[in-house]
Design a protein around this motif. Structure first.
Motif, PDB file in Angstrom:
ATOM      1  N   HIS A 219     -53.284 -29.573 -54.392  1.00 25.78           N
ATOM      2  CA  HIS A 219     -53.039 -28.729 -55.565  1.00 25.78           C
ATOM      3  C   HIS A 219     -51.580 -28.948 -55.947  1.00 25.78           C
ATOM      4  O   HIS A 219     -50.678 -28.721 -55.141  1.00 25.78           O
ATOM      5  N   GLY A 220     -51.373 -29.395 -57.180  1.00 24.22           N
ATOM      6  CA  GLY A 220     -50.026 -29.776 -57.605  1.00 24.22           C
ATOM      7  C   GLY A 220     -49.107 -28.618 -57.924  1.00 24.22           C
ATOM      8  O   GLY A 220     -48.472 -28.591 -58.992  1.00 24.22           O
ATOM      9  N   ARG A 221     -49.028 -27.664 -57.021  1.00 24.44           N
ATOM     10  CA  ARG A 221     -48.078 -26.555 -57.120  1.00 24.44           C
ATOM     11  C   ARG A 221     -47.588 -26.214 -55.720  1.00 24.44           C
ATOM     12  O   ARG A 221     -48.243 -26.509 -54.721  1.00 24.44           O
ATOM     13  N   THR A 222     -46.437 -25.564 -55.651  1.00 25.75           N
ATOM     14  CA  THR A 222     -45.952 -25.031 -54.390  1.00 25.75           C
ATOM     15  C   THR A 222     -46.490 -23.614 -54.194  1.00 25.75           C
ATOM     16  O   THR A 222     -47.019 -23.005 -55.137  1.00 25.75           O
ATOM     17  N   ALA A 223     -46.309 -23.089 -52.990  1.00 24.25           N
ATOM     18  CA  ALA A 223     -46.695 -21.697 -52.750  1.00 24.25           C
ATOM     19  C   ALA A 223     -45.909 -20.761 -53.654  1.00 24.25           C
ATOM     20  O   ALA A 223     -46.442 -19.769 -54.165  1.00 24.25           O
ATOM     21  N   ALA A 224     -44.638 -21.072 -53.885  1.00 22.72           N
ATOM     22  CA  ALA A 224     -43.794 -20.219 -54.718  1.00 22.72           C
ATOM     23  C   ALA A 224     -44.294 -20.160 -56.156  1.00 22.72           C
ATOM     24  O   ALA A 224     -44.149 -19.140 -56.833  1.00 22.72           O
ATOM     25  N   GLU A 225     -44.882 -21.223 -56.637  1.00 23.16           N
ATOM     26  CA  GLU A 225     -45.370 -21.258 -58.016  1.00 23.16           C
ATOM     27  C   GLU A 225     -46.685 -20.508 -58.196  1.00 23.16           C
ATOM     28  O   GLU A 225     -47.069 -20.193 -59.328  1.00 23.16           O
ATOM     29  N   HIS A 226     -47.361 -20.230 -57.079  1.00 24.63           N
ATOM     30  CA  HIS A 226     -48.639 -19.534 -57.126  1.00 24.63           C
ATOM     31  C   HIS A 226     -49.571 -20.295 -58.085  1.00 24.63           C
ATOM     32  O   HIS A 226     -49.893 -21.443 -57.814  1.00 24.63           O
ATOM     33  N   TYR A 227     -49.970 -19.692 -59.221  1.00 27.56           N
ATOM     34  CA  TYR A 227     -50.779 -20.406 -60.211  1.00 27.56           C
ATOM     35  C   TYR A 227     -50.062 -20.482 -61.556  1.00 27.56           C
ATOM     36  O   TYR A 227     -50.688 -20.717 -62.588  1.00 27.56           O
ATOM     37  N   SER A 228     -48.765 -20.278 -61.543  1.00 25.13           N
ATOM     38  CA  SER A 228     -47.991 -20.224 -62.781  1.00 25.13           C
ATOM     39  C   SER A 228     -47.620 -21.623 -63.270  1.00 25.13           C
ATOM     40  O   SER A 228     -47.717 -22.610 -62.541  1.00 25.13           O
TER      41      SER A 228
END
Length: 395
Positions: A192-201
């Motif tokens: 999933h091309g996001r970090t944990a910090a980005e959540h789903y934003s």
């Protein structure tokens, strides 16, 4: 374009992402039926109409390894297969290698799964504050031990890994973790091309998926994030070179998205554009399947309430009607509320498509104290992780 998973060759390189409270057996059944509707005719593609060829992989809700080993009623419900499911796919969460091993051993020895996916992508605080999900790969030795142990226990049952880019931009883990998972013998890695910090934003970083594909060439790499249409899926493959796609929020309230995905990968321009009457029909069937699955009509309808806004997105249903549907408590009540809608309303186009579900906003991940001090596990953190399995409910 096909995708291999152990002894299986998928007719379409598409995976339904596990989503808590969403991808239970009834919803997976709807998605699989939709996928079959998107297949080319037998004359066009006879090979993928064989009875043992899965249209894709449809993963269960996440289940915790501890709950599964203890056979809690909820964990056993989560792993229940959908009727006609060709590949029984279970996503397993765990932070203790021994418990994950035991859960995999149970699933395999009791013939309860044909594919096991390991969760290293969950960004929610109740998981990350215990060192699980998207933040666990920071601890390289722990990650390797969990994956290696799962593969060893699984035997011929393929193990896959789903993960995020890392904790945040300063603590990326996906390249190291993918190499470790590959070396342990997993069948594929999904990013999933996001970090944990980005959540789903924000917007998913497809460039990270491309970098991972460049780094990992000997097993398939799957991409996940911001796939709202068949065109998005095809664009991800073209832009990143990934071997398949994982679809999550894009199919919420739209199980027919899998018709579009299967058709799109087969080179067809067929797309489902349902009128509100057809949407209501799918929603009603979803409710019936939920009642059969749960055995309690009131509980099933309560669980279905979260799906209402997703199904109605873009359609002309006023606020009163939407609020009423979000409170249904029986099939008769659902029928009455659906009958009040303008069922002849046509497909609303782009208003029914695009982003759905709560994206949230970037936030500092909740982490165990001292988690970032080292890439290794010390005694204090080992004790904390031993308790983590007890604090996260299965599913």
């Amino acid at each position: 374009m096909t995708l291999s998973l152990g002894r299986y060759t998928l007719g379409t390189p598409v995976v339904l992402a596990p989503m808590a409270g969403v991808t239970n057996a009834p919803f997976r059944q709807l998605c699989q039926e939709a996928a079959r509707a998107g297949l080319p005719t037998p004359e066009q593609a006879p090979a993928i109409h064989a009875t043992d060829v899965p249209e894709g992989i449809f993963v269960s809700e996440m289940v915790t390894s501890r709950a599964l080993v203890e056979r809690t009623p909820e964990s056993m419900r989560i792993i229940q297969a959908a009727p006609g499911e060709k590949v029984r796919s279970v996503q397993l969460y765990g932070v203790d290698p021994a418990t994950v091993r035991a859960a995999v051993r149970m699933l395999v020895s009791e013939d309860r799964a044909d594919h096991i996916d390991l969760n290293f992508g969950c960004p929610v605080p109740k998981v990350t504050k215990r060192g699980g999900g998207a933040v666990l790969p920071w601890k390289r030795d722990l990650f390797a031990a969990i994956v290696r142990g799962a593969v060893q226990e699984a035997g011929e049952v393929p193990i896959t890994v789903k993960m995020r880019m890392g904790i945040d931009e300063d603590h990326l883990t996906y390249l190291d973790a993918a190499r470790s998972a590959r070396d342990a013998g997993v069948a594929w890695v999904a990013l999933h091309g996001r970090t944990a910090a980005e959540h789903y934003s924000g917007t998913a970083h497809w460039d990270a998926i491309a970098r991972l594909k460049e780094a990992i060439t000997d097993i398939p790499v799957l991409g996940n994030g911001d796939i709202w249409s068949a065109e998005d899926a095809l664009a991800m493959v073209e832009q990143t070179g990934c071997d398949g796609v994982v679809v999550g929020r894009g199919c919420q309230g739209r199980p027919w998205l899998f018709t579009d995905l299967v058709a799109g990968f087969a080179g067809s321009e067929v797309r489902v554009r349902p009128r509100l009457r057809e949407v209501a029909g799918v929603l009603r069937r979803h409710a019936e399947l939920m009642v059969d699955h749960m055995g309690e009509e009131d509980r099933a309808l309560r669980e279905l309430r979260k799906h209402m806004a997703w199904y109605l997105k873009g359609y002309p249903a006023g606020g009163d009607a939407r609020r009423a549907l979000a409170l249904v408590d029986s099939l008769a009540d659902l029928d009455a509320k659906l009958a009040d809608l303008d069922l002849d309303a046509p497909y609303p186009g782009e208003a029914a498509e695009g982003k759905r579900g709560r994206a949230g906003s970037p936030k500092v991940p909740h982490l165990p104290e001292g988690w970032l001090d080292s890439r290794e596990i010390d005694g204090r953190l080992a004790a904390l992780l031993a308790q983590a399995e007890l604090s996260v409910s299965g599913g």
